[in-house]
Motif scaffolding. Structure first.
Motif, PDB file in Angstrom:
ATOM      1  N   MET A   1      15.729 -14.890  32.713  1.00  0.00           N
ATOM      2  CA  MET A   1      14.764 -14.127  33.476  1.00  0.00           C
ATOM      3  C   MET A   1      15.441 -13.037  34.301  1.00  0.00           C
ATOM      4  N   VAL A   2      16.571 -13.353  34.892  1.00  0.00           N
ATOM      5  CA  VAL A   2      17.305 -12.377  35.689  1.00  0.00           C
ATOM      6  C   VAL A   2      17.846 -11.274  34.781  1.00  0.00           C
ATOM      7  N   ALA A   3      18.298 -11.643  33.588  1.00  0.00           N
ATOM      8  CA  ALA A   3      18.820 -10.647  32.650  1.00  0.00           C
ATOM      9  C   ALA A   3      17.733  -9.649  32.258  1.00  0.00           C
ATOM     10  N   LEU A   4      16.523 -10.118  32.072  1.00  0.00           N
ATOM     11  CA  LEU A   4      15.411  -9.230  31.738  1.00  0.00           C
ATOM     12  C   LEU A   4      15.138  -8.258  32.879  1.00  0.00           C
ATOM     13  N   LEU A   5      15.169  -8.743  34.093  1.00  0.00           N
ATOM     14  CA  LEU A   5      14.958  -7.889  35.257  1.00  0.00           C
ATOM     15  C   LEU A   5      16.071  -6.837  35.365  1.00  0.00           C
ATOM     16  N   ILE A   6      17.297  -7.220  35.084  1.00  0.00           N
ATOM     17  CA  ILE A   6      18.414  -6.271  35.119  1.00  0.00           C
ATOM     18  C   ILE A   6      18.238  -5.204  34.045  1.00  0.00           C
ATOM     19  N   TRP A   7      17.803  -5.601  32.837  1.00  0.00           N
ATOM     20  CA  TRP A   7      17.549  -4.637  31.763  1.00  0.00           C
ATOM     21  C   TRP A   7      16.456  -3.659  32.173  1.00  0.00           C
ATOM     22  N   ILE A   8      15.416  -4.143  32.825  1.00  0.00           N
ATOM     23  CA  ILE A   8      14.317  -3.273  33.246  1.00  0.00           C
ATOM     24  C   ILE A   8      14.797  -2.274  34.302  1.00  0.00           C
ATOM     25  N   ILE A   9      15.548  -2.739  35.276  1.00  0.00           N
ATOM     26  CA  ILE A   9      16.056  -1.853  36.327  1.00  0.00           C
ATOM     27  C   ILE A   9      17.046  -0.851  35.747  1.00  0.00           C
ATOM     28  N   PHE A  10      17.968  -1.331  34.911  1.00  0.00           N
ATOM     29  CA  PHE A  10      18.951  -0.458  34.270  1.00  0.00           C
ATOM     30  C   PHE A  10      18.242   0.565  33.388  1.00  0.00           C
ATOM     31  N   GLY A  11      17.250   0.109  32.614  1.00  0.00           N
ATOM     32  CA  GLY A  11      16.492   1.004  31.749  1.00  0.00           C
ATOM     33  C   GLY A  11      15.730   2.054  32.528  1.00  0.00           C
ATOM     34  N   ALA A  12      15.143   1.658  33.642  1.00  0.00           N
ATOM     35  CA  ALA A  12      14.406   2.611  34.467  1.00  0.00           C
ATOM     36  C   ALA A  12      15.334   3.687  35.014  1.00  0.00           C
ATOM     37  N   LEU A  13      16.492   3.289  35.487  1.00  0.00           N
ATOM     38  CA  LEU A  13      17.457   4.241  36.035  1.00  0.00           C
ATOM     39  C   LEU A  13      17.982   5.177  34.957  1.00  0.00           C
ATOM     40  N   VAL A  14      18.369   4.621  33.823  1.00  0.00           N
ATOM     41  CA  VAL A  14      18.882   5.433  32.718  1.00  0.00           C
ATOM     42  C   VAL A  14      17.797   6.370  32.196  1.00  0.00           C
ATOM     43  N   GLY A  15      16.598   5.853  31.998  1.00  0.00           N
ATOM     44  CA  GLY A  15      15.503   6.678  31.501  1.00  0.00           C
ATOM     45  C   GLY A  15      15.144   7.797  32.451  1.00  0.00           C
ATOM     46  N   TRP A  16      15.150   7.500  33.746  1.00  0.00           N
ATOM     47  CA  TRP A  16      14.833   8.520  34.739  1.00  0.00           C
ATOM     48  C   TRP A  16      15.874   9.628  34.744  1.00  0.00           C
ATOM     49  N   ILE A  17      17.156   9.260  34.722  1.00  0.00           N
ATOM     50  CA  ILE A  17      18.224  10.263  34.722  1.00  0.00           C
ATOM     51  C   ILE A  17      18.171  11.099  33.445  1.00  0.00           C
ATOM     52  N   ALA A  18      17.978  10.446  32.308  1.00  0.00           N
ATOM     53  CA  ALA A  18      17.908  11.177  31.042  1.00  0.00           C
ATOM     54  C   ALA A  18      16.710  12.116  31.014  1.00  0.00           C
ATOM     55  N   SER A  19      15.572  11.673  31.535  1.00  0.00           N
ATOM     56  CA  SER A  19      14.388  12.538  31.553  1.00  0.00           C
ATOM     57  C   SER A  19      14.578  13.712  32.503  1.00  0.00           C
ATOM     58  N   MET A  20      15.310  13.517  33.587  1.00  0.00           N
ATOM     59  CA  MET A  20      15.611  14.627  34.495  1.00  0.00           C
ATOM     60  C   MET A  20      16.513  15.642  33.799  1.00  0.00           C
ATOM     61  N   LEU A  21      17.524  15.154  33.090  1.00  0.00           N
ATOM     62  CA  LEU A  21      18.455  16.050  32.395  1.00  0.00           C
ATOM     63  C   LEU A  21      17.793  16.781  31.231  1.00  0.00           C
ATOM     64  N   MET A  22      16.843  16.138  30.583  1.00  0.00           N
ATOM     65  CA  MET A  22      16.165  16.744  29.428  1.00  0.00           C
ATOM     66  C   MET A  22      14.909  17.520  29.823  1.00  0.00           C
ATOM     67  N   GLY A  23      14.519  17.484  31.087  1.00  0.00           N
ATOM     68  CA  GLY A  23      13.366  18.233  31.561  1.00  0.00           C
ATOM     69  C   GLY A  23      12.023  17.633  31.173  1.00  0.00           C
ATOM     70  N   THR A  24      11.980  16.321  30.931  1.00  0.00           N
ATOM     71  CA  THR A  24      10.724  15.668  30.540  1.00  0.00           C
ATOM     72  C   THR A  24      10.199  14.733  31.619  1.00  0.00           C
ATOM     73  N   ASN A  25      10.754  14.785  32.803  1.00  0.00           N
ATOM     74  CA  ASN A  25      10.394  13.833  33.844  1.00  0.00           C
ATOM     75  C   ASN A  25       8.931  13.957  34.260  1.00  0.00           C
ATOM     76  N   ARG A  26       8.391  15.148  34.291  1.00  0.00           N
ATOM     77  CA  ARG A  26       7.000  15.342  34.712  1.00  0.00           C
ATOM     78  C   ARG A  26       6.013  14.880  33.650  1.00  0.00           C
ATOM     79  N   GLN A  27       6.471  14.723  32.420  1.00  0.00           N
ATOM     80  CA  GLN A  27       5.590  14.366  31.313  1.00  0.00           C
ATOM     81  C   GLN A  27       5.485  12.865  31.091  1.00  0.00           C
ATOM     82  N   GLN A  28       6.371  12.095  31.664  1.00  0.00           N
ATOM     83  CA  GLN A  28       6.364  10.659  31.405  1.00  0.00           C
ATOM     84  C   GLN A  28       6.401   9.882  32.713  1.00  0.00           C
TER      85      GLN A  28
END
Length: 85
Positions: A1-28
Motif C-alpha cells: 500500500m505504501v509503495a502504491l502511494l509512493i508511485w502516485i506521488i512520484f508520478g504526480a511530480l514527474v508528470g507535473w514537471i514534464a508537462s511544464m517542460l512540454m507546455g501542456t500543463n494547462r491542458q491536463q
C-alpha cells in the motif's frame, strides 16, 4: 500500500514537471499528470536500460531524470498523434 502511494506521488511530480517542460500543463489535470508520470517512469526505465543505466533500483536523481525524460517522450508522442487526428 505504501509503495502504491509512493508511485502516485512520484508520478504526480514527474508528470507535473514534464508537462511544464512540454507546455501542456494547462491542458491536463492532476490525474493526467499522475498517469503521464507513472507511464513515463516505466518508459524512462526502458530508456535507461538501453543506455546501460540501472535506474530502477530505488529513488535517485538518475531515475528521476530518466522518468522525466520518459514522460516528456510520452507527451511528445501524444501531441504528435493528437495533431494528426
Amino acid at each position: 500500500m505504501v509503495a502504491l502511494l509512493i508511485w502516485i506521488i512520484f508520478g504526480a511530480l514527474v508528470g507535473w514537471i514534464a508537462s511544464m517542460l512540454m507546455g501542456t500543463n494547462r491542458q491536463q489535470g492532476a490525474l493526467a499528470n499522475i498517469v503521464v508520470g507513472v507511464v513515463g517512469s516505466i518508459v524512462g526505465g526502458y530508456i535507461a536500460r538501453l543506455f546501460g543505466v540501472h535506474a530502477d533500483v530505488g529513488f535517485s536523481l538518475v531515475s528521476f531524470a530518466f522518468a522525466i525524460l520518459g514522460a516528456m517522450l510520452l507527451l511528445g508522442v501524444v501531441r504528435l498523434f493528437s495533431r494528426q487526428a
